[in-house]
Design an enzyme around this catalytic site. Structure first.
Site, PDB file in Angstrom:
ATOM      1  N   GLY A  11       0.840  -1.206   0.000  1.00  0.00           N
ATOM      2  CA  GLY A  11       0.000   0.000   0.000  1.00  0.00           C
ATOM      3  C   GLY A  11       0.869   1.246   0.000  1.00  0.00           C
ATOM      4  N   GLY A  22      15.283  10.989  -1.017  1.00  0.00           N
ATOM      5  CA  GLY A  22      16.404  10.898  -0.069  1.00  0.00           C
ATOM      6  C   GLY A  22      17.444   9.897  -0.549  1.00  0.00           C
ATOM      7  N   TYR A  55      16.924  15.019 -11.269  1.00  0.00           N
ATOM      8  CA  TYR A  55      15.684  15.694 -11.660  1.00  0.00           C
ATOM      9  C   TYR A  55      14.478  14.745 -11.634  1.00  0.00           C
ATOM     10  CZ  TYR A  55      19.178  19.054 -12.782  1.00  0.00           C
ATOM     11  OH  TYR A  55      20.242  19.897 -12.658  1.00  0.00           O
ATOM     12  N   SER A  56      14.763  13.437 -11.625  1.00  0.00           N
ATOM     13  CA  SER A  56      13.638  12.483 -11.510  1.00  0.00           C
ATOM     14  C   SER A  56      12.893  12.695 -10.205  1.00  0.00           C
ATOM     15  CB  SER A  56      14.130  11.027 -11.516  1.00  0.00           C
ATOM     16  OG  SER A  56      15.084  10.785 -12.488  1.00  0.00           O
ATOM     17  N   ASP A  59      10.570  18.234  -7.245  1.00  0.00           N
ATOM     18  CA  ASP A  59       9.159  18.488  -6.920  1.00  0.00           C
ATOM     19  C   ASP A  59       8.450  17.250  -6.366  1.00  0.00           C
ATOM     20  OD1 ASP A  59       9.579  21.010  -7.976  1.00  0.00           O
ATOM     21  OD2 ASP A  59       8.900  20.414  -9.979  1.00  0.00           O
ATOM     22  N   ASP A 103       5.373  -4.651   6.091  1.00  0.00           N
ATOM     23  CA  ASP A 103       6.044  -5.915   6.393  1.00  0.00           C
ATOM     24  C   ASP A 103       5.928  -6.962   5.284  1.00  0.00           C
ATOM     25  OD1 ASP A 103       3.457  -6.301   7.097  1.00  0.00           O
ATOM     26  OD2 ASP A 103       3.864  -6.848   9.199  1.00  0.00           O
ATOM     27  N   SER A 105       6.313  -6.227   2.201  1.00  0.00           N
ATOM     28  CA  SER A 105       7.423  -5.833   1.328  1.00  0.00           C
ATOM     29  C   SER A 105       8.755  -6.273   1.950  1.00  0.00           C
ATOM     30  CB  SER A 105       7.442  -4.324   1.134  1.00  0.00           C
ATOM     31  OG  SER A 105       6.140  -3.862   0.905  1.00  0.00           O
ATOM     32  N   THR A 125       4.394   2.801   5.433  1.00  0.00           N
ATOM     33  CA  THR A 125       2.996   2.366   5.488  1.00  0.00           C
ATOM     34  C   THR A 125       2.253   3.249   6.488  1.00  0.00           C
ATOM     35  OG1 THR A 125       1.480   0.657   6.342  1.00  0.00           O
ATOM     36  CG2 THR A 125       3.721   0.520   7.114  1.00  0.00           C
ATOM     37  N   ASP A 129       2.842  -0.480  11.601  1.00  0.00           N
ATOM     38  CA  ASP A 129       2.848  -1.847  12.143  1.00  0.00           C
ATOM     39  C   ASP A 129       4.132  -2.606  11.833  1.00  0.00           C
ATOM     40  OD1 ASP A 129       2.485  -2.056   9.425  1.00  0.00           O
ATOM     41  OD2 ASP A 129       0.882  -3.534   9.529  1.00  0.00           O
ATOM     42  N   ARG A 162     -26.268  12.518  17.185  1.00  0.00           N
ATOM     43  CA  ARG A 162     -26.186  11.130  16.737  1.00  0.00           C
ATOM     44  C   ARG A 162     -24.929  10.461  17.294  1.00  0.00           C
ATOM     45  NH1 ARG A 162     -27.376  12.411  10.426  1.00  0.00           N
ATOM     46  NH2 ARG A 162     -29.610  11.959  10.445  1.00  0.00           N
ATOM     47  N   MET A 169      -8.312   2.698   9.043  1.00  0.00           N
ATOM     48  CA  MET A 169      -7.383   1.677   8.526  1.00  0.00           C
ATOM     49  C   MET A 169      -6.327   1.339   9.575  1.00  0.00           C
ATOM     50  SD  MET A 169      -6.542   2.369   4.533  1.00  0.00           S
ATOM     51  CE  MET A 169      -7.630   1.778   3.245  1.00  0.00           C
ATOM     52  N   ARG A 171      -4.853  -2.149   9.203  1.00  0.00           N
ATOM     53  CA  ARG A 171      -4.767  -3.619   9.103  1.00  0.00           C
ATOM     54  C   ARG A 171      -4.993  -4.248  10.480  1.00  0.00           C
ATOM     55  NH1 ARG A 171      -0.306  -6.820   6.359  1.00  0.00           N
ATOM     56  NH2 ARG A 171       0.972  -5.532   7.713  1.00  0.00           N
ATOM     57  N   HIS A 249      -9.764   4.641   1.555  1.00  0.00           N
ATOM     58  CA  HIS A 249      -8.469   5.007   0.966  1.00  0.00           C
ATOM     59  C   HIS A 249      -8.135   6.494   1.016  1.00  0.00           C
ATOM     60  CE1 HIS A 249      -8.755   0.871  -0.333  1.00  0.00           C
ATOM     61  NE2 HIS A 249      -7.455   0.912  -0.504  1.00  0.00           N
TER      62      HIS A 249
HETATM   63  O1  F6P Z   1      -1.283  -1.297   4.534  1.00  0.00           O
HETATM   64  C1  F6P Z   1      -1.936  -0.121   4.200  1.00  0.00           C
HETATM   65  C2  F6P Z   1      -3.407  -0.365   4.025  1.00  0.00           C
HETATM   66  O2  F6P Z   1      -4.025   0.849   3.650  1.00  0.00           O
HETATM   67  C3  F6P Z   1      -4.128  -0.982   5.216  1.00  0.00           C
HETATM   68  O3  F6P Z   1      -4.431  -0.031   6.184  1.00  0.00           O
HETATM   69  C4  F6P Z   1      -5.326  -1.610   4.552  1.00  0.00           C
HETATM   70  O4  F6P Z   1      -5.785  -2.713   5.278  1.00  0.00           O
HETATM   71  C5  F6P Z   1      -4.795  -2.053   3.229  1.00  0.00           C
HETATM   72  O5  F6P Z   1      -3.621  -1.288   2.979  1.00  0.00           O
HETATM   73  C6  F6P Z   1      -5.741  -1.885   2.059  1.00  0.00           C
HETATM   74  O6  F6P Z   1      -5.159  -2.444   0.957  1.00  0.00           O
HETATM   75  P1  F6P Z   1      -5.608  -2.209  -0.547  1.00  0.00           P
HETATM   76  O7  F6P Z   1      -5.243  -0.821  -0.933  1.00  0.00           O
HETATM   77  O8  F6P Z   1      -4.835  -3.241  -1.312  1.00  0.00           O
HETATM   78  O9  F6P Z   1      -7.085  -2.410  -0.570  1.00  0.00           O
END
Ligand code: F6P
Length: 319
Positions: A11, A22, A55-56, A59, A103, A105, A125, A129, A162, A169, A171, A249
Protein backbone atom coordinates in the site's frame (compact mmCIF):
# COMPACT_ATOMS: atom_id res chain seq x y z
CA UNK A 1 28.74 -1.09 -4.71
CA UNK A 2 28.20 1.07 -7.78
CA UNK A 3 24.54 0.74 -8.67
CA UNK A 4 21.51 0.52 -6.46
CA UNK A 5 17.87 -0.16 -7.28
CA UNK A 6 14.86 1.24 -5.49
CA UNK A 7 11.22 0.22 -5.38
CA UNK A 8 8.07 0.96 -3.42
CA UNK A 9 5.78 -1.94 -2.62
CA UNK A 10 2.46 -2.74 -0.95
CA UNK A 11 0.00 0.00 0.00
CA UNK A 12 1.34 3.44 -0.88
CA UNK A 13 1.97 5.94 1.90
CA UNK A 14 2.50 9.70 1.94
CA UNK A 15 6.21 10.36 2.19
CA UNK A 16 7.30 7.48 -0.04
CA UNK A 17 8.34 10.02 -2.69
CA UNK A 18 10.38 11.93 -0.13
CA UNK A 19 12.13 8.66 0.79
CA UNK A 20 12.91 7.88 -2.86
CA UNK A 21 14.27 11.40 -3.19
CA UNK A 22 16.40 10.90 -0.07
CA UNK A 23 17.89 7.72 -1.54
CA UNK A 24 18.43 9.17 -5.01
CA UNK A 25 20.02 12.44 -3.93
CA UNK A 26 22.28 10.78 -1.35
CA UNK A 27 23.35 7.99 -3.68
CA UNK A 28 24.12 10.34 -6.59
CA UNK A 29 26.11 12.56 -4.22
CA UNK A 30 28.16 9.51 -3.25
CA UNK A 31 28.89 8.71 -6.92
CA UNK A 32 26.45 5.79 -7.21
CA UNK A 33 23.99 5.18 -10.02
CA UNK A 34 20.34 4.70 -9.07
CA UNK A 35 17.70 2.66 -10.87
CA UNK A 36 13.99 3.05 -10.19
CA UNK A 37 11.81 -0.03 -10.48
CA UNK A 38 8.18 0.52 -11.48
CA UNK A 39 5.24 -0.93 -9.54
CA UNK A 40 7.15 -2.75 -6.84
CA UNK A 41 8.13 -6.40 -7.09
CA UNK A 42 5.88 -6.82 -10.11
CA UNK A 43 7.97 -4.35 -12.13
CA UNK A 44 11.11 -6.03 -10.85
CA UNK A 45 9.83 -9.36 -12.12
CA UNK A 46 8.87 -7.77 -15.45
CA UNK A 47 12.20 -5.92 -15.70
CA UNK A 48 10.62 -2.46 -15.76
CA UNK A 49 13.70 -0.67 -14.53
CA UNK A 50 14.97 2.78 -15.47
CA UNK A 51 17.85 4.98 -14.50
CA UNK A 52 17.02 7.93 -12.25
CA UNK A 53 18.77 11.27 -12.07
CA UNK A 54 18.49 14.12 -9.63
CA UNK A 55 15.68 15.69 -11.66
CA UNK A 56 13.64 12.48 -11.51
CA UNK A 57 12.94 13.43 -7.92
CA UNK A 58 12.43 17.17 -8.35
CA UNK A 59 9.16 18.49 -6.92
CA UNK A 60 8.60 15.18 -5.15
CA UNK A 61 9.15 16.06 -1.50
CA UNK A 62 5.56 17.26 -1.09
CA UNK A 63 3.78 14.76 -3.33
CA UNK A 64 1.63 11.98 -1.88
CA UNK A 65 1.65 8.43 -3.26
CA UNK A 66 4.70 7.06 -5.01
CA UNK A 67 5.77 8.19 -8.46
CA UNK A 68 7.44 4.81 -9.03
CA UNK A 69 4.08 3.11 -8.54
CA UNK A 70 3.33 0.27 -6.19
CA UNK A 71 1.60 -3.09 -6.36
CA UNK A 72 0.59 -6.04 -4.29
CA UNK A 73 2.27 -8.98 -6.00
CA UNK A 74 1.65 -12.24 -4.11
CA UNK A 75 3.47 -14.20 -6.83
CA UNK A 76 6.70 -12.89 -5.30
CA UNK A 77 6.28 -15.57 -2.63
CA UNK A 78 7.29 -18.09 -5.28
CA UNK A 79 10.99 -18.81 -5.55
CA UNK A 80 10.95 -19.00 -9.37
CA UNK A 81 9.48 -15.47 -9.54
CA UNK A 82 12.19 -14.14 -7.24
CA UNK A 83 14.92 -15.85 -9.24
CA UNK A 84 13.69 -14.07 -12.37
CA UNK A 85 13.71 -10.81 -10.38
CA UNK A 86 17.28 -11.40 -9.21
CA UNK A 87 18.23 -12.19 -12.81
CA UNK A 88 16.81 -8.81 -13.88
CA UNK A 89 18.75 -7.01 -11.15
CA UNK A 90 21.95 -8.70 -12.27
CA UNK A 91 21.23 -7.95 -15.96
CA UNK A 92 21.06 -4.28 -15.01
CA UNK A 93 24.26 -4.72 -12.96
CA UNK A 94 22.48 -3.53 -9.84
CA UNK A 95 24.39 -4.44 -6.67
CA UNK A 96 21.84 -3.74 -3.95
CA UNK A 97 18.17 -2.89 -3.57
CA UNK A 98 16.28 -0.45 -1.35
CA UNK A 99 12.69 -1.56 -0.65
CA UNK A 100 10.20 0.93 0.76
CA UNK A 101 7.05 -0.64 2.16
CA UNK A 102 5.37 -2.50 5.00
CA UNK A 103 6.04 -5.91 6.39
CA UNK A 104 4.81 -7.77 3.29
CA UNK A 105 7.42 -5.83 1.33
CA UNK A 106 10.04 -6.66 3.98
CA UNK A 107 9.22 -10.33 3.46
CA UNK A 108 10.21 -10.03 -0.21
CA UNK A 109 13.37 -8.16 0.78
CA UNK A 110 14.19 -10.85 3.32
CA UNK A 111 13.81 -13.62 0.76
CA UNK A 112 15.96 -11.78 -1.82
CA UNK A 113 18.64 -11.28 0.83
CA UNK A 114 18.53 -14.97 1.78
CA UNK A 115 18.86 -15.83 -1.89
CA UNK A 116 22.04 -13.76 -2.15
CA UNK A 117 20.83 -10.32 -3.16
CA UNK A 118 21.43 -7.60 -0.51
CA UNK A 119 18.41 -5.45 0.33
CA UNK A 120 17.73 -2.67 2.80
CA UNK A 121 14.15 -2.05 3.92
CA UNK A 122 12.63 1.34 4.72
CA UNK A 123 9.30 1.23 6.59
CA UNK A 124 6.62 2.98 4.53
CA UNK A 125 3.00 2.37 5.49
CA UNK A 126 0.22 4.31 7.17
CA UNK A 127 -0.39 1.36 9.51
CA UNK A 128 2.63 1.92 11.78
CA UNK A 129 2.85 -1.85 12.14
CA UNK A 130 6.47 -2.55 11.23
CA UNK A 131 8.86 -3.98 13.81
CA UNK A 132 12.11 -2.20 14.63
CA UNK A 133 10.84 1.34 14.31
CA UNK A 134 8.73 3.65 16.45
CA UNK A 135 7.15 5.20 13.36
CA UNK A 136 6.64 4.32 9.73
CA UNK A 137 6.64 6.82 6.88
CA UNK A 138 3.08 7.96 6.17
CA UNK A 139 1.67 7.29 9.62
CA UNK A 140 1.62 10.91 10.80
CA UNK A 141 0.05 12.15 7.58
CA UNK A 142 -2.68 9.53 7.79
CA UNK A 143 -3.17 10.42 11.43
CA UNK A 144 -3.73 14.03 10.52
CA UNK A 145 -6.19 13.02 7.76
CA UNK A 146 -8.16 10.78 10.11
CA UNK A 147 -8.31 13.46 12.82
CA UNK A 148 -9.58 15.98 10.29
CA UNK A 149 -12.29 13.51 9.24
CA UNK A 150 -13.27 12.89 12.86
CA UNK A 151 -13.51 16.65 13.46
CA UNK A 152 -15.90 16.93 10.53
CA UNK A 153 -17.97 13.99 11.72
CA UNK A 154 -18.09 15.55 15.18
CA UNK A 155 -19.72 18.69 13.73
CA UNK A 156 -22.53 16.75 12.12
CA UNK A 157 -22.97 14.14 14.84
CA UNK A 158 -23.20 16.87 17.47
CA UNK A 159 -25.70 18.90 15.38
CA UNK A 160 -27.95 15.87 14.98
CA UNK A 161 -27.22 14.36 18.37
CA UNK A 162 -26.19 11.13 16.74
CA UNK A 163 -23.69 8.41 17.46
CA UNK A 164 -20.98 8.13 14.85
CA UNK A 165 -19.05 4.89 14.26
CA UNK A 166 -15.87 5.48 12.27
CA UNK A 167 -13.79 2.75 10.67
CA UNK A 168 -10.08 3.54 10.51
CA UNK A 169 -7.38 1.68 8.53
CA UNK A 170 -4.40 0.01 10.17
CA UNK A 171 -4.77 -3.62 9.10
CA UNK A 172 -4.23 -5.47 12.40
CA UNK A 173 -2.62 -2.56 14.24
CA UNK A 174 -4.61 -0.12 16.35
CA UNK A 175 -2.04 2.71 16.46
CA UNK A 176 -3.78 4.90 13.89
CA UNK A 177 -7.19 4.40 15.52
CA UNK A 178 -5.95 4.95 19.06
CA UNK A 179 -3.97 8.12 18.34
CA UNK A 180 -6.68 9.55 16.08
CA UNK A 181 -9.33 8.77 18.70
CA UNK A 182 -7.40 10.64 21.37
CA UNK A 183 -6.68 13.61 19.11
CA UNK A 184 -10.26 13.62 17.83
CA UNK A 185 -11.80 13.30 21.29
CA UNK A 186 -13.62 10.04 20.51
CA UNK A 187 -15.54 8.51 23.38
CA UNK A 188 -14.99 4.85 22.52
CA UNK A 189 -12.09 2.98 20.95
CA UNK A 190 -12.15 -0.48 19.43
CA UNK A 191 -8.71 -1.78 18.46
CA UNK A 192 -7.32 -5.25 17.81
CA UNK A 193 -4.87 -5.17 20.71
CA UNK A 194 -7.63 -4.91 23.30
CA UNK A 195 -10.40 -7.48 23.69
CA UNK A 196 -13.71 -6.11 22.52
CA UNK A 197 -17.19 -7.21 23.59
CA UNK A 198 -20.15 -5.59 21.86
CA UNK A 199 -22.27 -5.75 25.04
CA UNK A 200 -19.61 -3.87 26.98
CA UNK A 201 -19.33 -1.19 24.31
CA UNK A 202 -23.11 -0.78 24.17
CA UNK A 203 -23.35 -0.61 27.97
CA UNK A 204 -20.63 2.03 28.10
CA UNK A 205 -22.44 4.09 25.48
CA UNK A 206 -25.72 3.73 27.40
CA UNK A 207 -24.01 4.88 30.60
CA UNK A 208 -22.58 7.88 28.74
CA UNK A 209 -26.06 8.89 27.56
CA UNK A 210 -27.53 8.30 31.04
CA UNK A 211 -24.95 10.77 32.36
CA UNK A 212 -26.14 13.38 29.87
CA UNK A 213 -24.08 12.81 26.74
CA UNK A 214 -25.84 14.14 23.65
CA UNK A 215 -23.77 12.43 20.98
CA UNK A 216 -20.81 10.05 20.79
CA UNK A 217 -18.00 8.99 18.48
CA UNK A 218 -16.74 5.41 18.31
CA UNK A 219 -13.44 4.77 16.49
CA UNK A 220 -12.97 1.21 15.23
CA UNK A 221 -9.98 -0.37 13.50
CA UNK A 222 -10.87 -2.08 10.21
CA UNK A 223 -11.37 -5.86 10.25
CA UNK A 224 -12.68 -5.78 13.83
CA UNK A 225 -16.30 -5.98 12.74
CA UNK A 226 -18.79 -4.76 10.15
CA UNK A 227 -19.25 -1.13 11.23
CA UNK A 228 -22.65 -0.83 9.52
CA UNK A 229 -23.90 -3.80 11.49
CA UNK A 230 -22.36 -2.43 14.67
CA UNK A 231 -24.04 0.94 14.09
CA UNK A 232 -27.44 -0.76 13.61
CA UNK A 233 -26.92 -2.76 16.78
CA UNK A 234 -25.95 0.33 18.78
CA UNK A 235 -28.94 2.26 17.43
CA UNK A 236 -31.34 -0.52 18.42
CA UNK A 237 -29.85 -0.98 21.89
CA UNK A 238 -29.17 2.64 22.85
CA UNK A 239 -32.25 3.99 21.04
CA UNK A 240 -30.24 6.78 19.51
CA UNK A 241 -29.67 7.46 15.82
CA UNK A 242 -26.32 6.02 14.73
CA UNK A 243 -24.36 6.33 11.49
CA UNK A 244 -21.29 4.44 10.28
CA UNK A 245 -18.53 5.96 8.16
CA UNK A 246 -15.75 3.96 6.53
CA UNK A 247 -12.89 6.38 5.88
CA UNK A 248 -11.23 4.04 3.37
CA UNK A 249 -8.47 5.01 0.97
CA UNK A 250 -8.83 8.74 1.63
CA UNK A 251 -6.51 7.91 4.54
CA UNK A 252 -3.71 6.89 2.19
CA UNK A 253 -3.57 10.04 0.08
CA UNK A 254 -2.42 13.60 0.44
CA UNK A 255 0.72 15.63 0.75
CA UNK A 256 2.97 14.30 3.54
CA UNK A 257 3.11 16.30 6.76
CA UNK A 258 6.54 17.76 7.63
CA UNK A 259 7.38 14.97 10.09
CA UNK A 260 6.86 12.32 7.39
CA UNK A 261 8.97 14.29 4.92
CA UNK A 262 11.78 14.60 7.43
CA UNK A 263 11.53 10.98 8.54
CA UNK A 264 11.50 9.79 4.92
CA UNK A 265 14.50 11.97 4.02
CA UNK A 266 16.47 10.73 7.02
CA UNK A 267 15.63 7.10 6.33
CA UNK A 268 16.49 7.41 2.64
CA UNK A 269 19.85 8.96 3.42
CA UNK A 270 20.57 6.41 6.14
CA UNK A 271 19.72 3.44 3.91
CA UNK A 272 22.30 4.54 1.35
CA UNK A 273 24.94 5.05 4.05
CA UNK A 274 24.27 1.51 5.29
CA UNK A 275 24.74 0.08 1.82
CA UNK A 276 27.96 2.05 1.39
CA UNK A 277 29.22 0.62 4.68
CA UNK A 278 28.60 -2.85 3.28
CA UNK A 279 25.44 -3.66 5.21
CA UNK A 280 22.84 -5.81 3.45
CA UNK A 281 19.77 -7.54 4.81
CA UNK A 282 18.97 -4.66 7.16
CA UNK A 283 15.89 -2.60 7.85
CA UNK A 284 15.97 1.01 8.86
CA UNK A 285 14.05 2.45 11.79
CA UNK A 286 13.71 5.40 14.09
CA UNK A 287 13.82 4.64 17.80
CA UNK A 288 13.87 7.36 20.44
CA UNK A 289 14.42 9.85 17.61
CA UNK A 290 17.65 8.12 16.47
CA UNK A 291 18.22 6.27 13.23
CA UNK A 292 18.75 2.55 13.83
CA UNK A 293 19.06 -0.59 11.73
CA UNK A 294 18.17 -4.20 12.45
CA UNK A 295 18.63 -7.52 10.77
CA UNK A 296 15.65 -7.77 8.45
CA UNK A 297 15.18 -11.49 9.18
CA UNK A 298 15.28 -10.87 12.90
CA UNK A 299 12.82 -7.99 12.54
CA UNK A 300 10.31 -10.14 10.67
CA UNK A 301 10.72 -13.34 12.62
CA UNK A 302 11.45 -12.27 16.18
CA UNK A 303 10.75 -8.62 16.83
CA UNK A 304 7.26 -7.52 17.80
CA UNK A 305 5.92 -4.01 17.82
CA UNK A 306 5.09 -3.19 21.42
CA UNK A 307 1.53 -2.05 22.05
CA UNK A 308 1.30 1.25 23.90
CA UNK A 309 -0.98 0.14 26.73
CA UNK A 310 -0.25 3.33 28.65
CA UNK A 311 -1.67 5.42 25.82
CA UNK A 312 -4.78 3.26 25.73
CA UNK A 313 -5.23 3.61 29.50
CA UNK A 314 -4.81 7.37 29.21
CA UNK A 315 -7.47 7.46 26.51
CA UNK A 316 -9.89 5.65 28.80
CA UNK A 317 -9.53 8.43 31.39
CA UNK A 318 -10.41 11.10 28.85
CA UNK A 319 -13.90 9.89 27.98
O1 F6P B 1 -1.28 -1.30 4.53
C1 F6P B 1 -1.94 -0.12 4.20
C2 F6P B 1 -3.41 -0.36 4.03
O2 F6P B 1 -4.02 0.85 3.65
C3 F6P B 1 -4.13 -0.98 5.22
O3 F6P B 1 -4.43 -0.03 6.18
C4 F6P B 1 -5.33 -1.61 4.55
O4 F6P B 1 -5.78 -2.71 5.28
C5 F6P B 1 -4.80 -2.05 3.23
O5 F6P B 1 -3.62 -1.29 2.98
C6 F6P B 1 -5.74 -1.89 2.06
O6 F6P B 1 -5.16 -2.44 0.96
P1 F6P B 1 -5.61 -2.21 -0.55
O7 F6P B 1 -5.24 -0.82 -0.93
O8 F6P B 1 -4.84 -3.24 -1.31
O9 F6P B 1 -7.08 -2.41 -0.57
Amino acid sequence: IKKIGILTSGGDAPGMNAAIRGVVRTALGEGLEVFGIRDGYQGLYENRIERLNRYSVSDMINRGGTFLGSARFPQFKEEATRLTAIGNLRKNEIDALVVIGGDGSYMGAMRLTEEGFPCVGIPGTIDNDVAGTDYTIGYFTALSTVVEAIDRLRDTSSSHQRISVIEVMGRHCGDLTLSAAIAGGCEFIVIPEVEFKREDLINEIKQGFAKGKKHAIVAVTEHMCDVNELAAEIEAAVKHETRATILGHIQRGGSPVPYDRILASRMGEYAVQLLLQGFGGRCVGIQNEKMVHHDIIDAIENMKRPFNQELFDTAKHLF
